[in-house]
Design a protein around this motif. Structure first.
Motif, PDB file in Angstrom:
ATOM      1  N   PHE A 337       0.789  -1.231   0.000  1.00  0.00           N
ATOM      2  CA  PHE A 337       0.000   0.000   0.000  1.00  0.00           C
ATOM      3  C   PHE A 337       0.825   1.286   0.000  1.00  0.00           C
ATOM      4  N   THR A 338       2.094   1.217   0.349  1.00  0.00           N
ATOM      5  CA  THR A 338       2.858   2.456   0.582  1.00  0.00           C
ATOM      6  C   THR A 338       3.017   3.303  -0.669  1.00  0.00           C
ATOM      7  N   ASP A 339       3.190   2.684  -1.850  1.00  0.00           N
ATOM      8  CA  ASP A 339       3.442   3.517  -3.033  1.00  0.00           C
ATOM      9  C   ASP A 339       2.188   4.214  -3.558  1.00  0.00           C
ATOM     10  N   GLY A 340       1.008   3.909  -2.973  1.00  0.00           N
ATOM     11  CA  GLY A 340      -0.211   4.630  -3.336  1.00  0.00           C
ATOM     12  C   GLY A 340      -0.870   4.190  -4.624  1.00  0.00           C
ATOM     13  N   ARG A 341      -0.349   3.166  -5.290  1.00  0.00           N
ATOM     14  CA  ARG A 341      -0.933   2.741  -6.564  1.00  0.00           C
ATOM     15  C   ARG A 341      -2.146   1.837  -6.373  1.00  0.00           C
ATOM     16  N   LEU A 342      -2.180   1.086  -5.279  1.00  0.00           N
ATOM     17  CA  LEU A 342      -3.238   0.098  -5.103  1.00  0.00           C
ATOM     18  C   LEU A 342      -4.590   0.758  -4.881  1.00  0.00           C
ATOM     19  N   VAL A 343      -4.653   1.684  -3.944  1.00  0.00           N
ATOM     20  CA  VAL A 343      -5.875   2.473  -3.728  1.00  0.00           C
ATOM     21  C   VAL A 343      -5.466   3.943  -3.665  1.00  0.00           C
ATOM     22  N   PRO A 344      -5.334   4.586  -4.817  1.00  0.00           N
ATOM     23  CA  PRO A 344      -4.887   5.978  -4.848  1.00  0.00           C
ATOM     24  C   PRO A 344      -5.767   6.873  -3.974  1.00  0.00           C
ATOM     25  N   ASP A 345      -5.130   7.885  -3.393  1.00  0.00           N
ATOM     26  CA  ASP A 345      -5.803   8.895  -2.570  1.00  0.00           C
ATOM     27  C   ASP A 345      -6.249   8.370  -1.206  1.00  0.00           C
ATOM     28  N   VAL A 346      -5.859   7.148  -0.851  1.00  0.00           N
ATOM     29  CA  VAL A 346      -6.099   6.636   0.497  1.00  0.00           C
ATOM     30  C   VAL A 346      -4.742   6.552   1.188  1.00  0.00           C
ATOM     31  N   ASP A 347      -4.576   7.318   2.245  1.00  0.00           N
ATOM     32  CA  ASP A 347      -3.309   7.388   2.960  1.00  0.00           C
ATOM     33  C   ASP A 347      -2.958   6.016   3.529  1.00  0.00           C
ATOM     34  N   PRO A 348      -1.790   5.469   3.199  1.00  0.00           N
ATOM     35  CA  PRO A 348      -1.411   4.157   3.722  1.00  0.00           C
ATOM     36  C   PRO A 348      -1.431   4.093   5.250  1.00  0.00           C
ATOM     37  N   ARG A 349      -1.196   5.223   5.920  1.00  0.00           N
ATOM     38  CA  ARG A 349      -1.246   5.206   7.383  1.00  0.00           C
ATOM     39  C   ARG A 349      -2.660   4.924   7.873  1.00  0.00           C
ATOM     40  N   ARG A 350      -3.665   5.389   7.131  1.00  0.00           N
ATOM     41  CA  ARG A 350      -5.042   5.104   7.501  1.00  0.00           C
ATOM     42  C   ARG A 350      -5.357   3.628   7.296  1.00  0.00           C
ATOM     43  N   VAL A 351      -4.772   3.048   6.253  1.00  0.00           N
ATOM     44  CA  VAL A 351      -4.958   1.615   6.014  1.00  0.00           C
ATOM     45  C   VAL A 351      -4.426   0.827   7.207  1.00  0.00           C
ATOM     46  N   LEU A 352      -3.219   1.141   7.634  1.00  0.00           N
ATOM     47  CA  LEU A 352      -2.609   0.410   8.746  1.00  0.00           C
ATOM     48  C   LEU A 352      -3.399   0.598  10.029  1.00  0.00           C
ATOM     49  N   ALA A 353      -3.956   1.785  10.238  1.00  0.00           N
ATOM     50  CA  ALA A 353      -4.734   2.032  11.451  1.00  0.00           C
ATOM     51  C   ALA A 353      -5.986   1.174  11.491  1.00  0.00           C
ATOM     52  N   LEU A 354      -6.560   0.901  10.334  1.00  0.00           N
ATOM     53  CA  LEU A 354      -7.786   0.097  10.306  1.00  0.00           C
ATOM     54  C   LEU A 354      -7.541  -1.328  10.778  1.00  0.00           C
ATOM     55  N   GLY A 355      -6.334  -1.845  10.553  1.00  0.00           N
ATOM     56  CA  GLY A 355      -6.039  -3.218  10.956  1.00  0.00           C
ATOM     57  C   GLY A 355      -5.223  -3.312  12.223  1.00  0.00           C
ATOM     58  N   ALA A 356      -5.096  -2.206  12.951  1.00  0.00           N
ATOM     59  CA  ALA A 356      -4.255  -2.202  14.143  1.00  0.00           C
ATOM     60  C   ALA A 356      -4.817  -3.119  15.224  1.00  0.00           C
ATOM     61  N   GLU A 357      -3.894  -3.736  15.977  1.00  0.00           N
ATOM     62  CA  GLU A 357      -4.282  -4.574  17.110  1.00  0.00           C
ATOM     63  C   GLU A 357      -3.245  -4.395  18.215  1.00  0.00           C
ATOM     64  N   ASP A 358      -3.357  -5.187  19.290  1.00  0.00           N
ATOM     65  CA  ASP A 358      -2.446  -5.045  20.421  1.00  0.00           C
ATOM     66  C   ASP A 358      -0.990  -5.249  20.006  1.00  0.00           C
ATOM     67  N   ASN A 359      -0.747  -6.190  19.120  1.00  0.00           N
ATOM     68  CA  ASN A 359       0.602  -6.425  18.628  1.00  0.00           C
ATOM     69  C   ASN A 359       0.891  -5.433  17.507  1.00  0.00           C
ATOM     70  N   PRO A 360       1.765  -4.443  17.720  1.00  0.00           N
ATOM     71  CA  PRO A 360       1.975  -3.403  16.708  1.00  0.00           C
ATOM     72  C   PRO A 360       2.615  -3.916  15.430  1.00  0.00           C
ATOM     73  N   GLY A 361       3.115  -5.133  15.444  1.00  0.00           N
ATOM     74  CA  GLY A 361       3.742  -5.675  14.251  1.00  0.00           C
ATOM     75  C   GLY A 361       2.796  -6.428  13.339  1.00  0.00           C
ATOM     76  N   LEU A 362       1.506  -6.542  13.735  1.00  0.00           N
ATOM     77  CA  LEU A 362       0.554  -7.326  12.951  1.00  0.00           C
ATOM     78  C   LEU A 362      -0.624  -6.483  12.491  1.00  0.00           C
ATOM     79  N   PHE A 363      -1.129  -6.835  11.330  1.00  0.00           N
ATOM     80  CA  PHE A 363      -2.317  -6.215  10.742  1.00  0.00           C
ATOM     81  C   PHE A 363      -3.447  -7.232  10.820  1.00  0.00           C
TER      82      PHE A 363
END
Length: 846
Positions: A337-363
């Motif tokens: 997701f980082t290069d922005g090509r997969l879903v343009p105009d969606v901030d990759p940081r927002r993507v990661l926040a949606l899948g956040a859990e107690d373990n910061p290394g997992l989505f």
């Protein structure tokens, strides 16, 4: 010589037989007996062997097709079958008869697998079969649904056994042209959807369509020359490969699947879906693509688009344990997701926040599914409770019962699974069974115990014949000689109590609980007066060594010459085998560790055929067992040692089989009929029949999921996304104000010194600083309930509090309970686009 490439050529039909093509490629034939009868009349022996009209048309000699092309009786039969299908596809059904303009014009249903029929092997187990039953019931009800998934070129594995009983897998190669599928084209060229991959690459997928009655099922396929070799393999196997392979599949299913739906509707004129239902979290990335579409088409920001996305999403979780949830390393998700090509105009940081859990290394895919869906549910009442507890960390400050995860208990498609002989005996129309939620006339009208018992024996006899055939074939595959397999002709007896156990083989389902005391099991099987015979089947995931060991244990027991006539393990469990088992078994056995079975639907299929369930009270059985429709295996609640728990529950299982079930089955009247047993069978058919139908399940999804979601979408998107913009602004305001909301003091008063007894009216007052929020923007509540030693409120009664505009709030209520009572005051967000007060996971307590 070996072919360098394989392909399938379909039969060329004479003009007078052209309608057979539509009948063969619409999978309604899988649950419509008259259509199957038509094809069987062409060549009964061939049809019984292939059980697939499309394959049959290819296999029939041209001379036979020429004969049928001028056979007026057959042509009349074929014309009526085609006309009946046309009526079925066009006539108004339950959905069209609902007087509600808010019903969505279409619903898209996403699943990683669909078990519609063994003639389209695109499933592994219960999740896929449930998805197939969902589509079939939606078709029967007239729900305008589009199914979306992937087409696996190697499907799920076929199972065999080695000589020492170890599971052996092989993957047959699938040619889509050999199956009831058609390639979606535009101007003669395949329609292709593209999904961006890292390093500037692109994944291309063509779209195959299956017709499931009225429902189009779109299956994406990456085995196309436009892809690099590794990308061609994205849709090679179901649930295969490493994390990188799985995330590619799930990106394709969600993002590519959404794009496929859009293209399909544009090309065909099918209404665009207003509601999107994700069957498990695998396709959850579709919410990101929906947000991208709104952002680019309507100029909204992500936070403004999010309410519209959530409003139209229904998420069903099937997972009762956190370990069963799909998780990906965060750095792997970033890679896509980082290069922005997969879903343009969606901030990759927002993507990661949606899948956040107690373990910061997992989505976490389930967390993303919950955060992108306004409506979520488990698949049984018990599983709903388990899910609310499991996901409660996403809603801190709320009691478990307030976590916004409801439940819709799974159901099964009766017309697919009920033996047609039983439907005929009971006067039930396969296609209409359960559609209106009622049984119609009483089941017993004009049907005697003797007739029902004779039919149950007939179905058992068919199962015995199938068991013998499969046992012989399995031994031949393991290397045995035909000369040493004469004993297979005496395996099983059509007059012996038959118990079935068939399902996937993860450890928690406890395939070998029945072997906990081998000698007790042996005694039950070989009892001279009241013997039991047991048929076992199931596949273990290829990577699950523990599951394979369980299969090997059961096979080694089954191989014992002393017991092999009374217990069998049938390899390669699939829908074809399942029908024999559900229809022919007297008892359906289920032994999971309680609360680890989300629903389990195999016992439902048995019950619809007059089988009685013998199960741990887990999943659907926990809410449907009534003491007279089967047996509940007692659970060793509170026992923490798993070995001790298994020992106790296995002993309870043996006791039920030996002391209650077998005696009841063999207790016969002068005519040889077990009246007590049949009393339970009748009760099962009458009480569980409507409750376990997929039609009931889909109606519940329409009424509690799709309809309110459709209304919320209209609220969110109407008038230039006015509702979504309003909710986005409100959430921004909450971000600023909520941390400063304070409840300063509260008091409970009784007027006129009235005695504190149940029913006494009390006044609760509170002084609250709303930190700039308007009273109309919050819901202030007084909560009264019982309290124990920890001051936790139970059996709470909630009453809204009214404010005076300057921070004083008051409520009146009557004391609801005797005994120790406590109260509290809390503040919750309030907005017309919130489905529940807990939705935003914000609450301030006194």
């Amino acid at each position: 010589m070996r072919a360098v490439r394989r392909f399938t050529v379909r039969a060329s039909l004479p003009e007078s037989l052209s309608g057979l093509g539509d009948l063969a490629t619409n999978l309604r034939w899988t649950w419509h007996p008259p259509t199957r009868d038509l094809f069987a009349s062409m060549d009964a022996e061939l049809f019984n062997r292939v059980r697939d009209p499309l394959r049959m048309l290819t296999a029939l000699p041209p001379a036979r097709l020429d004969e049928l092309a001028v056979d007026e009786a057959f042509l009349a039969h074929a014309r009526e079958a085609v006309a009946d299908l046309d009526r079925y596809l066009a006539e108004p059904r339950w959905y069209q008869k609902q007087d509600d303009a808010d019903l969505p014009p279409a619903v898209a249903y996403f699943s990683m697998e669909f078990g519609v029929t063994e003639a389209l092997p695109n499933y592994s187990g219960g999740l896929g079969v449930l998805a197939g039953d969902h589509l079939k019931a939606a078709s029967d009800l007239g729900v305008p649904m589009i199914g979306v998934g992937l087409l696996y070129r190697a499907g799920y594995f076929r199972q065999a056994l080695s000589l020492d009983g170890w599971q052996v897998e092989h993957y047959p190669v699938i040619d889509p042209n050999a199956f009831p599928l058609e390639l979606l084209t535009d101007g003669g060229k395949p329609v292709v959807v593209d999904v961006a991959m890292p390093a500037g690459r692109t994944l291309h997928a063509q779209i195959w369509k299956a017709r499931v009655g009225r429902i189009p099922l779109l299956l994406l396929d990456t085995d196309t020359e436009a892809n690099d070799e590794d990308l061609r393999a994205v849709t090679d196997r179901l649930y295969g490969g490493d994390a990188d392979h799985r995330i590619r599949q799930e990106i394709l299913a969600g993002i590519g699947g959404f794009r496929a739906v859009r293209r399909y509707c544009e090309l065909t004129g099918h209404p665009q879906p207003k509601v999107f239902h994700t069957n498990e979290g695998h396709a959850g990335f579709l919410g990101l693509e929906r947000a991208r579409e709104i952002i680019q088409a309507d100029g909204l920001a992500f936070d403004e688009a999010l309410p519209a996305v959530r409003a139209g999403t229904v998420f069903t979780t099937h997972t009762p344990v956190s370990a069963g949830i799909d998780r990906f390393p965060v750095d792997l998700v970033q890679r896509y997701f980082t290069d922005g090509r997969l879903v343009p105009d969606v901030d990759p940081r927002r993507v990661l926040a949606l899948g956040a859990e107690d373990n910061p290394g997992l989505f976490n895919m389930a967390h993303m599914g919950l955060r992108l869906a306004q409506r979520a549910n488990g698949v049984s009442a018990l599983h709903g409770r388990v899910s609310r507890r499991m996901f409660s960390r996403l809603w801190p400050g709320f009691d478990f019962d307030e976590v916004p995860v409801s439940s819709v208990t799974n159901g099964v498609h009766g017309p697919t699974w009920v033996a047609r002989e039983l439907s005929a005996l009971l006067g039930r129309n396969h296609e209409e069974l359960g559609l209106d939620g009622t049984q119609g006339k009483p089941l017993r009208d004009g049907v005697s115990d003797e007739q029902l018992w004779a039919l149950r024996r007939e179905l058992r006899e068919k199962l015995v014949a199938e068991v013998r055939r499969r046992v012989r074939a399995a031994w031949m595959q393991r290397g045995a000689s035909a000369l040493e397999l004469g004993w297979t002709d005496t395996v099983f007896d059509p007059d012996v109590l038959t118990v079935g156990f068939a399902r996937r083989v993860p450890t928690y389902k406890r395939l070998t609980l029945m072997l906990r005391d081998p000698e007790r099991l042996r005694a039950l099987l070989l009892d001279e007066r009241r013997p039991i015979q047991l048929v076992v089947a199931g596949k273990s995931h290829p990577a699950d060594e523990g599951g394979k060991q369980l299969i090997q244990q059961i096979v080694r027991f089954v191989d014992d010459p002393e017991v092999r006539r009374r217990i069998v393990f049938l390899p390669d469990y699939d829908m074809s085998m399942a029908r024999y088992l559900y229809r022919g078994c007297d008892v359906w056995l289920n032994t999971p560790v309680r609360q680890l079975e989300a629903c389990g639907t195999s016992g439902m299929k048995s019950a619809l055929n007059g089988g009685l369930n013998l199960s741990i009270r887990d999943g659907w059985w926990d809410e449907c067992y009534d003491g007279s429709n089967g047996w509940a295996i007692p659970t060793a609640d509170g026992v923490t040692d798993p070995l001790r728990r298994d020992e106790l529950e296995a002993a309870a299982l043996y006791d039920l089989l030996g002391h209650q079930i077998a005696p009841l089955f063999y207790d016969r009247d002068a005519g040889g009929v077990p009246g007590g047993w049949l009393s339970m069978v009748w009760h099962t058919l009458e009480s569980l029949g409507p409750r376990v139908q997929a039609a009931r399940m889909v109606r519940e999804y329409v009424e509690s999921g799709y309809l309110p979601a459709s209304r919320m979408v209209a609220e969110a998107t109407g008038d230039g996304y006015r509702g979504a913009l309003s909710l986005a602004d409100y959430r921004t305001k909450l971000d600023v104000s909520w941390p400063r909301v304070r409840i300063f003091d509260t008091e409970l008063l009784v007027e006129d010194a009235a005695p504190m007894v149940t029913g006494t009216e009390v006044i609760i007052r509170a002084r609250i600083d709303l930190a700039g929020l308007e009273p109309s923007e919050v819901d202030v509540q007084a909560v009264v309930g019982k309290v124990g030693d920890g001051d936790e409120l139970t059996d709470p009664v909630t009453v809204g509090m009214s404010g005076d505009g300057i921070g004083a709030f008051v409520a009146r209520l009557k004391l609801p309970h005797p005994g120790s009572i406590g109260y509290t005051v809390r503040v919750l967000p309030k907005h017309r686009l919130l489905a529940t007060p807990a939705e935003l996971a914000r609450v301030v307590h006194a």
